[in-house]
Write a protein that holds these residues in place. Sequence first.
Motif, PDB file in Angstrom:
ATOM      1  N   ALA A 296       2.754  -0.511   0.160  1.00 12.87           N
ATOM      2  CA  ALA A 296       3.245  -1.043   0.979  1.00 12.87           C
ATOM      3  C   ALA A 296       4.223  -1.612   1.525  1.00 12.87           C
ATOM      4  O   ALA A 296       4.890  -1.497   2.207  1.00 12.87           O
ATOM      5  N   ASP A 297       4.860  -1.733   0.010  1.00 11.11           N
ATOM      6  CA  ASP A 297       6.336  -1.959  -0.140  1.00 11.11           C
ATOM      7  C   ASP A 297       7.411  -1.017   0.596  1.00 11.11           C
ATOM      8  O   ASP A 297       8.520  -1.198   1.078  1.00 11.11           O
ATOM      9  N   VAL A 298       7.477  -0.074  -0.365  1.00 11.69           N
ATOM     10  CA  VAL A 298       8.004   1.668   0.506  1.00 11.69           C
ATOM     11  C   VAL A 298       8.187   1.295   1.924  1.00 11.69           C
ATOM     12  O   VAL A 298       9.013   1.849   2.417  1.00 11.69           O
ATOM     13  N   THR A 334      -1.759  -7.183   0.924  1.00  7.08           N
ATOM     14  CA  THR A 334      -1.844  -6.654  -0.041  1.00  7.08           C
ATOM     15  C   THR A 334      -2.686  -8.396  -1.438  1.00  7.08           C
ATOM     16  O   THR A 334      -2.407  -9.113  -0.815  1.00  7.08           O
ATOM     17  N   THR A 335      -3.375  -7.564  -1.858  1.00  8.58           N
ATOM     18  CA  THR A 335      -4.112  -8.753  -3.028  1.00  8.58           C
ATOM     19  C   THR A 335      -3.073  -9.132  -3.899  1.00  8.58           C
ATOM     20  O   THR A 335      -3.720  -9.996  -4.289  1.00  8.58           O
ATOM     21  N   THR A 351       0.820 -10.304  -0.864  1.00  4.97           N
ATOM     22  CA  THR A 351       1.974 -10.165  -0.195  1.00  4.97           C
ATOM     23  C   THR A 351       2.170  -9.909   0.801  1.00  4.97           C
ATOM     24  O   THR A 351       1.367  -8.234   1.119  1.00  4.97           O
ATOM     25  N   THR A 352       2.778  -9.777   2.480  1.00  6.64           N
ATOM     26  CA  THR A 352       2.711  -9.352   3.393  1.00  6.64           C
ATOM     27  C   THR A 352       4.032  -8.607   3.436  1.00  6.64           C
ATOM     28  O   THR A 352       4.812  -9.259   3.637  1.00  6.64           O
ATOM     29  N   HIS A 353       3.410  -7.656   4.331  1.00  2.07           N
ATOM     30  CA  HIS A 353       4.341  -6.043   4.832  1.00  2.07           C
ATOM     31  C   HIS A 353       4.051  -5.788   6.441  1.00  2.07           C
ATOM     32  O   HIS A 353       2.853  -6.128   6.716  1.00  2.07           O
ATOM     33  N   GLU A 354       4.969  -5.450   6.253  1.00  2.00           N
ATOM     34  CA  GLU A 354       5.023  -5.879   8.082  1.00  2.00           C
ATOM     35  C   GLU A 354       4.726  -3.473   8.259  1.00  2.00           C
ATOM     36  O   GLU A 354       5.657  -2.713   7.633  1.00  2.00           O
TER      37      GLU A 354
END
Length: 453
Positions: A296-298, A334-335, A351-354
């Motif tokens: 998700a971060d990538v 994500t968890t 953590t929340t990702h756009e």
Amino acid sequence: MNGLVFGGVSSGVGKTVATLATMQALSDAGQSVQPAKAGPDFIDPSHHEAIAGRPSRTLDLWLSGEDGVRRNCARAADTDAADQPDICLVEGVMGLYDGDVSSTAMVAAALELPVVLVADAKAGMESVAATAYGFREYAAEIGRDIDVAGIIAQRAHGGRHEQGIKDALPDELEYFGRIPPREDLEIPDRHLGLEMGSEAALSRSALREAAETIDTDQLLAAAREPATPETPAESASPVDATVAVASDAAFCFRYPATIERLRERADLVTFSPVAGDPVPDCDGVYLPGGYPELHADVLESAGTLTALGDRASEGLPVFGECGGLMAMSRSLTTTGEGDTDTDADTDADPTTHEMAGILPADVTMHDRYQALDHIELETVNDTLTAHAGETLRGHEFHYSSADVDSDVRFAFEAVRGRGIDGEHDGLLAYDSLGTYAHVHPGSGAFDRFLESL
């Protein structure tokens, strides 16, 4: 091409390892092996391909019907003469008789193939034989034409242990060999199942050693030619379109038959959102399922999803399944246990990702699965994969949930399965569609997708 079905006495009995070891043994014996999987799984087939060197066929009666299963199996042999497979090994799902719409036994009966029963022998000898005999006789009790031809004893030692099993087997059942208990035959797992074959393929040397007692001659003698479909596949004319398919570690759940169908009728290009590839020049985009939560971060920083969101708002059709739906949403939380493919910090905070921002939804990962079932969808609004009034069948398995806006437009009502909110599936936005359901090309969904471009 003859075939065999590997069925288990239960889930977790070691069907995958037994299947892979047998594939290796047959390959070493000079046989070209075509792998297949009963049920809608994407992960076990990735391990099949790593050993057999061929894409594994998906054989599921719910997804594609009896003729569809037979066509998909037969298609494996419809190759150039120099590349013809000799034998098809079908790995089952769960226990042999488990599953109300497409059990391993149902697939074996549809293909008219004999079953090799994988039995856990770690704590039994004569009882292993009794179990196998019971599985054979049960078919007659329930009126199913299923031939349990013999067993492979999983986690069985040699010597007295193996001999005790062989001596106890009735004459109707063959002893095809054993798989010894070995730590190097354990495949790591994560949510959704095992790690993919590209990540954690078993070593060929370990499989060879495990398969030393597998009697390949007996297996080849027991194999039979699969039943052929009653009706031929409908031909479809090409469409003047280019389809871009996301293909990387985050988007890796796609059936070989889907890619084949897209290539038959259109131009196909692939791209990697994880690598930050630009969105190709195309008429439509297919985002398969996979593991966007692990990357998700990538995905947030790479820029591809942002560009895809812009293109979708301008009218580019995007079709996403499960992980594809997650990537099409506004955000993915994500968890904290796996934002990347590196070792996870289990104490990390969510953590929340756009994401791409195409769909009016915010997706959250959970520690337990939120849905696992075959699904049936009734189309209520014309969409990329079906016309209003049509029914689609698929499969859902996800650990995430989607919080959607109150004015969201749904494409489907869920007749069976959970979908997005327990009653509906298929989020519509612009000319795009995101679903939790995975569908097979045998359903006609991808033909409709191509014809809508």
